[in-house]
Design an enzyme around this catalytic site. Structure first.
Site, PDB file in Angstrom:
ATOM      1  CG  ASP A  67       8.534  -1.381  -3.401  1.00 55.18           C
ATOM      2  OD1 ASP A  67       8.204  -1.033  -4.545  1.00 55.18           O
ATOM      3  OD2 ASP A  67       7.833  -2.108  -2.684  1.00 55.18           O
ATOM      4  CG  ASN A 136       4.783 -11.722   2.996  1.00 47.03           C
ATOM      5  OD1 ASN A 136       4.224 -10.752   2.476  1.00 47.03           O
ATOM      6  ND2 ASN A 136       6.100 -11.832   3.080  1.00 47.03           N
ATOM      7  CG  HIS A 138       5.054  -7.718   1.119  1.00 49.81           C
ATOM      8  ND1 HIS A 138       5.983  -8.595   0.601  1.00 49.81           N
ATOM      9  CD2 HIS A 138       4.365  -7.280   0.033  1.00 49.81           C
ATOM     10  CE1 HIS A 138       5.861  -8.663  -0.708  1.00 49.81           C
ATOM     11  NE2 HIS A 138       4.882  -7.873  -1.076  1.00 49.81           N
ATOM     12  CD  GLU A 143       8.887  -9.217   2.650  1.00 47.27           C
ATOM     13  OE1 GLU A 143       7.653  -9.387   2.754  1.00 47.27           O
ATOM     14  OE2 GLU A 143       9.560  -9.672   1.708  1.00 47.27           O
TER      15      GLU A 143
HETATM   16  C1  F6R Z   1       5.359  -3.280  -5.235  1.00 42.09           C
HETATM   17  C2  F6R Z   1       5.089  -3.529  -3.819  1.00 42.09           C
HETATM   18  C3  F6R Z   1       4.595  -4.851  -3.346  1.00 42.09           C
HETATM   19  C4  F6R Z   1       3.493  -5.450  -4.223  1.00 42.09           C
HETATM   20  C5  F6R Z   1       3.060  -6.797  -3.682  1.00 42.09           C
HETATM   21  C6  F6R Z   1       1.997  -7.456  -4.563  1.00 42.09           C
HETATM   22  O1  F6R Z   1       5.804  -1.948  -5.427  1.00 42.09           O
HETATM   23  O2  F6R Z   1       5.309  -2.662  -3.052  1.00 42.09           O
HETATM   24  O3  F6R Z   1       4.115  -4.702  -2.035  1.00 42.09           O
HETATM   25  O4  F6R Z   1       2.403  -4.567  -4.259  1.00 42.09           O
HETATM   26  O5  F6R Z   1       4.157  -7.644  -3.585  1.00 42.09           O
HETATM   27  O6  F6R Z   1       2.576  -7.754  -5.793  1.00 42.09           O
HETATM   28  P1  F6R Z   1       1.687  -8.258  -7.015  1.00 42.09           P
HETATM   29  O7  F6R Z   1       0.830  -7.128  -7.419  1.00 42.09           O
HETATM   30  O8  F6R Z   1       2.688  -8.607  -8.085  1.00 42.09           O
HETATM   31  O9  F6R Z   1       0.903  -9.428  -6.531  1.00 42.09           O
END
Ligand code: F6R
Length: 242
Positions: A67, A136, A138, A143
């Site tokens: 992403d 959440n 994702h 999401e």
């Molecule tokens: C990032 C991504 C997100 C993160 C998720 C957890 O490329 O795709 O899904 O993996 O938001 O983020 P952290 O590791 O910062 O808790």
């Protein structure tokens, strides 16, 4: 599903790096699906260390990130392009034209999503997909919703995600409200998935995702259907899985 729980983050990162390195060393044309965020930073550090110690090359590797924020240019310190360069690319011998990240500044975002899907299609399938998990549920920026999309698409980030990511910005107002994300199609098609989770704040959602019902309201729960899922958690995040 293989669940491994580690006493320290360093042990988790080392194990994750070893799994990735194995793919890089053994596949003819390895494809890596990469994630950003706080969780994989240590994994990339451990991978760089392995690369330096064992002297294997990334010259034949292709990567695709999950992403990118909409609106952040590549040289913005919080863009995922900048992140990947800082935490991995500039430390290894991966040719940068083989590293793919959606362009969040594209004037035609739909066309950018189609271009990215074409790149993923050219990979055939990802050999190892690294994932973190949002509070959440994702994965990527898919999401929770009534329905999920298979292909790359633009997404409105939820308040939850904006708040969680505000820690990387000087104020919450600076967090982009939109992102481009790979859909769940290529993620679930990957040969191997490496789901990484660290910290107490991930314990509930990790348990829900892996042991609860499979539902689009918790996108990570779809991973339960994957035949080659490796879950690497530290003690705090994996507390409820024991
Ligand atoms: C990032 C991504 C997100 C993160 C998720 C957890 O490329 O795709 O899904 O993996 O938001 O983020 P952290 O590791 O910062 O808790």
């Amino acid at each position: 599903m293989n669940i491994e729980i580690f006493q320290t983050e360093e042990q988790l990162d080392r194990r994750a790096a070893e799994i990735i390195a194995e793919v890089v060393k053994t596949e003819d044309h390895p494809t890596l699906g990469l994630a950003t965020g706080g969780t994989p930073v240590g994994t990339y550090k451990a991978l760089i260390e392995l690369h330096q110690q064992q002297k294997f090359t990334f010259k034949h590797v292709r990567t695709a990130n999950l992403d990118e924020y909409v609106g952040l240019p590549k040289d913005h310190e919080q863009s995922y392009y900048y992140y990947m360069n800082e935490h991995l690319f500039k430390h290894i011998d991966l040719p940068l034209d083989q590293a793919h990240i959606p362009d969040g500044t594209a004037s035609d975002l739909d066309a950018e999503c189609r271009r990215y899907d074409d790149i993923l299609a050219s990979f055939g399938r990802i050999d190892v997909q690294i994932l973190g998990i949002g509070h959440n549920g994702h994965i990527g920026f898919n999401e929770p919703a009534d329905a999920l999309q298979a292909g790359t698409h633009c997404v409105q980030l939820t308040d939850d995600t904006i708040q969680a990511n505000a820690r990387f910005f000087s104020s919450i107002d600076e967090v982009p409200k939109q992102a481009i994300t790979v859909g769940v199609g290529p993620i679930l098609k990957s040969k191997k998935i490496l789901l990484l989770a660290k910290g107490e704040s991930k314990a509930d959602i990790l348990h829900q995702a892996l042991k609860g019902p499979i539902t689009t309201q918790c996108p990570a729960s779809l991973l339960q259907t994957h035949p080659n899922l490796y879950v690497l958690a530290d003690e705090a995040a994996g507390r409820k899985l024991k």
